[in-house]
Each structure stands twice: as C-alpha cells, then as structure tokens.
Design a protein around this motif. Structure first.
Motif, PDB file in Angstrom:
ATOM      1  N   ASP A  79       0.836  -1.192   0.000  1.00  0.00           N
ATOM      2  CA  ASP A  79       0.000   0.000   0.000  1.00  0.00           C
ATOM      3  C   ASP A  79       0.878   1.251   0.000  1.00  0.00           C
ATOM      4  O   ASP A  79       1.751   1.410   0.850  1.00  0.00           O
ATOM      5  N   GLY A  80       0.678   2.123  -0.974  1.00  0.00           N
ATOM      6  CA  GLY A  80       1.427   3.378  -1.020  1.00  0.00           C
ATOM      7  C   GLY A  80       2.832   3.252  -1.578  1.00  0.00           C
ATOM      8  O   GLY A  80       3.632   4.170  -1.440  1.00  0.00           O
ATOM      9  N   ILE A  81       3.139   2.117  -2.217  1.00  0.00           N
ATOM     10  CA  ILE A  81       4.486   1.921  -2.749  1.00  0.00           C
ATOM     11  C   ILE A  81       4.420   1.723  -4.256  1.00  0.00           C
ATOM     12  O   ILE A  81       3.770   0.812  -4.750  1.00  0.00           O
ATOM     13  N   GLY A  82       5.115   2.613  -4.964  1.00  0.00           N
ATOM     14  CA  GLY A  82       5.205   2.506  -6.416  1.00  0.00           C
ATOM     15  C   GLY A  82       6.616   2.132  -6.823  1.00  0.00           C
ATOM     16  O   GLY A  82       7.415   1.678  -6.000  1.00  0.00           O
ATOM     17  N   MET A  83       6.920   2.332  -8.097  1.00  0.00           N
ATOM     18  CA  MET A  83       8.224   1.952  -8.626  1.00  0.00           C
ATOM     19  C   MET A  83       8.840   3.102  -9.414  1.00  0.00           C
ATOM     20  O   MET A  83       8.117   3.897 -10.016  1.00  0.00           O
ATOM     21  N   PHE A 109       3.600  13.872  -5.813  1.00  0.00           N
ATOM     22  CA  PHE A 109       3.582  14.104  -7.246  1.00  0.00           C
ATOM     23  C   PHE A 109       2.163  13.999  -7.788  1.00  0.00           C
ATOM     24  O   PHE A 109       1.499  12.982  -7.595  1.00  0.00           O
ATOM     25  N   ALA A 110       1.698  15.048  -8.429  1.00  0.00           N
ATOM     26  CA  ALA A 110       0.409  15.044  -9.133  1.00  0.00           C
ATOM     27  C   ALA A 110      -0.734  14.507  -8.271  1.00  0.00           C
ATOM     28  O   ALA A 110      -1.612  13.795  -8.759  1.00  0.00           O
ATOM     29  N   GLY A 111      -0.735  14.842  -6.990  1.00  0.00           N
ATOM     30  CA  GLY A 111      -1.777  14.370  -6.089  1.00  0.00           C
ATOM     31  C   GLY A 111      -1.523  12.981  -5.523  1.00  0.00           C
ATOM     32  O   GLY A 111      -2.339  12.452  -4.785  1.00  0.00           O
ATOM     33  N   TYR A 112      -0.394  12.387  -5.870  1.00  0.00           N
ATOM     34  CA  TYR A 112      -0.002  11.079  -5.343  1.00  0.00           C
ATOM     35  C   TYR A 112       0.960  11.283  -4.182  1.00  0.00           C
ATOM     36  O   TYR A 112       1.714  12.248  -4.146  1.00  0.00           O
ATOM     37  N   LYS A 113       0.923  10.343  -3.241  1.00  0.00           N
ATOM     38  CA  LYS A 113       1.788  10.424  -2.068  1.00  0.00           C
ATOM     39  C   LYS A 113       2.231   9.017  -1.716  1.00  0.00           C
ATOM     40  O   LYS A 113       1.429   8.088  -1.730  1.00  0.00           O
TER      41      LYS A 113
END
Length: 144
Positions: A79-83, A109-113
């Motif tokens: 949850d909450g982890i991207g690449m 970034f762009a509304g992402y956290k």
C-alpha cells in the motif's frame, strides 16, 4: 502542524490557490480534505524542476497481501508503494545533488503520495509506476 493566512488581492484569491493545488471535490470528510490540501505544503525535499513525462497509475500491479495466522486480518505490504526506473532514479539523485542513487524515494507528485522503490526491470523511458492507493487527489502538477 501548520497554519497559513492569505489575503486576496486584485490578482490572486484563495480560490485561485485551491484550484492551482488540485481537485479535492471527491473528498467529503473535512479532516481528510484539510490533510490533502496540506500535502501540497508538506516539507519534503524537492528535486527542483524535474519533469515527469512518462508515468502511469498501474491498476494491474498486484498488491502483496498476507493474512494473519488466524486468517481474520489481511495486511497489505505494498500500500502506497510505487516503482521508479533506474534511469529516473539516477536523474533524481543528480537533481538532489546526491553522490549515490537511493533505492527508494518519498514522493509527492500530481496528487499522489507515497514511496517509489527502484525497479531494475522497468522498461526504458517509463519513469514511474504508481499504485491506486497512492492517489490522494487530482492535480495537474507533473514536477517531482
């Protein structure tokens, strides 16, 4: 905690600033609304003006879910982890004037956290893959 005051003038109003920040219309809980607006002012180190042109919100990336021993509770470890791609991780490190390339970055970034972790398998060109769980509000900003 923080508090900001702004006095409208002939060129800029509080509504102008809120529109610039992003679209918070789908957030109905006042505390969450305030927290999401505060995200725009959070004290993270900026990469400057590093433009992110190639990114996607990948709904096909499966979350890492583990059930508790009794099977009653699920824990989401992604949850909450991207690449982030190796190439873009290097660009970000350079923009941050680091002498090394971190394996993870905290991002707004762009509304992402959330956090993006280095993914050596990402195709060249693609910079970021973000999970749906990272999206907190809509925003047109594409600077990292």
């Amino acid at each position: 905690h923080s508090c900001w005051f702004f006095a409208d003038d002939e060129r800029t109003t509080g509504d102008d600033i809120r529109r610039w920040m992003g679209n918070f219309d789908n957030i109905k809980v006042v505390a969450k609304y305030a927290a999401r607006m505060g995200q725009c002012f959070s004290s993270t180190v900026t990469s400057g003006q590093l433009e992110v042109k190639e990114w996607e919100m990948d709904q096909n990336v499966e979350d890492i879910i583990v059930k508790s021993p009794d099977g009653k509770t699920e824990f989401n470890f992604s949850d909450g982890i991207g690449m982030i791609s190796p190439q873009f991780a290097k660009e970000a490190a350079k923009a941050l004037q680091l002498e090394y390339v971190p394996s993870a970055y905290q991002v707004r970034f762009a509304g992402y956290k959330g956090v993006v972790a280095l993914d050596p398998t990402m195709l060249p060109g693609l910079k970021l893959k973000l999970r749906k769980s990272m999206r907190k509000f809509e925003s047109p900003h594409s600077k990292l």
